[in-house]
Design an enzyme around this catalytic site. Structure first.
Site, PDB file in Angstrom:
ATOM      1  N   HIS A   1      -2.137  -3.900   5.049  1.00 52.03           N
ATOM      2  CA  HIS A   1      -1.958  -3.528   6.459  1.00 52.03           C
ATOM      3  C   HIS A   1      -3.312  -3.292   7.098  1.00 52.03           C
ATOM      4  O   HIS A   1      -4.269  -2.855   6.461  1.00 52.03           O
ATOM      5  CB  HIS A   1      -1.066  -2.291   6.605  1.00 52.03           C
ATOM      6  CG  HIS A   1      -1.651  -1.029   6.034  1.00 52.03           C
ATOM      7  ND1 HIS A   1      -2.334  -0.119   6.805  1.00 52.03           N
ATOM      8  CD2 HIS A   1      -1.672  -0.531   4.773  1.00 52.03           C
ATOM      9  CE1 HIS A   1      -2.725   0.897   6.049  1.00 52.03           C
ATOM     10  NE2 HIS A   1      -2.342   0.664   4.808  1.00 52.03           N
TER      11      HIS A   1
ATOM     12  N   CYS B   1       0.836  -1.189   0.000  1.00 48.43           N
ATOM     13  CA  CYS B   1       0.000   0.000   0.000  1.00 48.43           C
ATOM     14  C   CYS B   1       0.880   1.251   0.000  1.00 48.43           C
ATOM     15  O   CYS B   1       2.003   1.243   0.522  1.00 48.43           O
ATOM     16  CB  CYS B   1      -0.901  -0.006   1.230  1.00 48.43           C
ATOM     17  SG  CYS B   1      -2.051   1.391   1.311  1.00 48.43           S
TER      18      CYS B   1
ATOM     19  N   CYS C   1      -6.236  -0.063   6.919  1.00 51.03           N
ATOM     20  CA  CYS C   1      -6.017   0.585   5.622  1.00 51.03           C
ATOM     21  C   CYS C   1      -7.201   1.501   5.294  1.00 51.03           C
ATOM     22  O   CYS C   1      -8.356   1.058   5.247  1.00 51.03           O
ATOM     23  CB  CYS C   1      -5.856  -0.476   4.535  1.00 51.03           C
ATOM     24  SG  CYS C   1      -5.619   0.209   2.873  1.00 51.03           S
TER      25      CYS C   1
ATOM     26  N   ARG D   1       3.083   4.914   6.357  1.00 49.04           N
ATOM     27  CA  ARG D   1       3.485   4.242   7.599  1.00 49.04           C
ATOM     28  C   ARG D   1       3.966   2.818   7.371  1.00 49.04           C
ATOM     29  O   ARG D   1       4.298   2.114   8.334  1.00 49.04           O
ATOM     30  CB  ARG D   1       2.293   4.222   8.575  1.00 49.04           C
ATOM     31  CG  ARG D   1       1.781   5.587   8.976  1.00 49.04           C
ATOM     32  CD  ARG D   1       0.430   5.490   9.660  1.00 49.04           C
ATOM     33  NE  ARG D   1      -0.615   5.007   8.748  1.00 49.04           N
ATOM     34  CZ  ARG D   1      -1.869   4.784   9.116  1.00 49.04           C
ATOM     35  NH1 ARG D   1      -2.226   4.985  10.386  1.00 49.04           N
ATOM     36  NH2 ARG D   1      -2.764   4.354   8.231  1.00 49.04           N
TER      37      ARG D   1
ATOM     38  N   ASP E   1       0.488   3.759   1.747  1.00 48.51           N
ATOM     39  CA  ASP E   1       0.467   4.356   3.087  1.00 48.51           C
ATOM     40  C   ASP E   1       1.891   4.646   3.571  1.00 48.51           C
ATOM     41  O   ASP E   1       2.755   3.773   3.558  1.00 48.51           O
ATOM     42  CB  ASP E   1      -0.235   3.399   4.059  1.00 48.51           C
ATOM     43  CG  ASP E   1      -0.587   4.068   5.382  1.00 48.51           C
ATOM     44  OD1 ASP E   1       0.342   4.522   6.080  1.00 48.51           O
ATOM     45  OD2 ASP E   1      -1.781   4.122   5.715  1.00 48.51           O
TER      46      ASP E   1
END
Length: 216
Positions: free
Chosen positions: A97, A41, A100, A45, A43
């Protein structure tokens, strides 16, 4: 100078790396020979190298919203093709994750903008497993859909012409489905490991069954 703090951090990092491992960047510039590909992803993080403890040059990475693999995405498919045919990676991991935002938007039909069109693919996963998700307590549905989405995307990777052709010619490449926990920093193996078409359907059904058993 804008963002000078980022440039300063870069110079500090580069100096430290060269001090600890003289010649590191010279060696890195000569070749790229990763054994692993990570489809994850976007993302911020979820950084592939840090999570797995791998260094630059050890993992080939493709990222998009909600770690989706579809046959119309030539960006993703070209990256897979380069990893498999040119770099000869041995392991390809699809990594989602928990928590999400893209998966959550798809689960709850929340409009986020242009990305809604992309998240239609995750809604397809939601709809395919609607019966399973409806049987779960609401608190568990997001985690379950994050896991189911990973499993479905591994299937999509396995169905690409690139991976099918690699297996047909005997090239060893294993596909893996993982999910990452933002709250504890741990990767979870979803037991969606595929090394060829002969076990694809059985592995898929077993992995989906594990999701159902785990979150009930």
């Amino acid at each position: 100078m804008p963002l000078r703090h980022l440039l300063a951090h870069n110079r500090t990092w580069a100096s430290q790396m060269e001090a600890v491992r003289p010649g590191f960047f010279t060696a890195l510039s000569h070749q790229q020979t990763p054994r692993y590909m990570w489809i994850g992803c976007s993302d911020s993080r979820v950084p592939a190298n840090q999570i797995t403890g791998l260094e630059p040059g050890e993992v080939f990475v493709h990222r998009n919203v909600a770690n989706v693999v579809v046959p119309t995405d030539l960006n993703c498919l070209s990256t897979i093709q380069y990893a498999v045919d040119v770099l000869k990676v041995e392991h390809l991991m699809v990594v989602g994750h928990y928590g999400c935002g893209g998966v959550q938007a798809a689960l709850n039909d929340v409009r986020v903008g242009l990305a809604d069109n992309w998240l239609r693919h995750v809604k397809d996963v939601r709809d395919r497993h609607g019966d399973l998700l409806r049987q779960l307590r609401e608190v568990h549905r997001l985690d379950a859909l994050c896991e189911l989405n990973v499993i479905e995307q591994v299937m999509h990777v396995a169905e690409t012409t690139v991976v099918q052709d690699a297996w047909r010619r005997g090239q060893p490449i294993a596909l893996h489905g993982w999910v990452y926990g933002l709250k504890d920093g741990l990767l979870q193996d979803l037991h969606m490991v595929v090394r060829g078409t002969d076990v694809l359907d059985d592995t898929y059904r077993a992995a989906v069954a594990e999701v159902a058993a785990r979150v009930r």
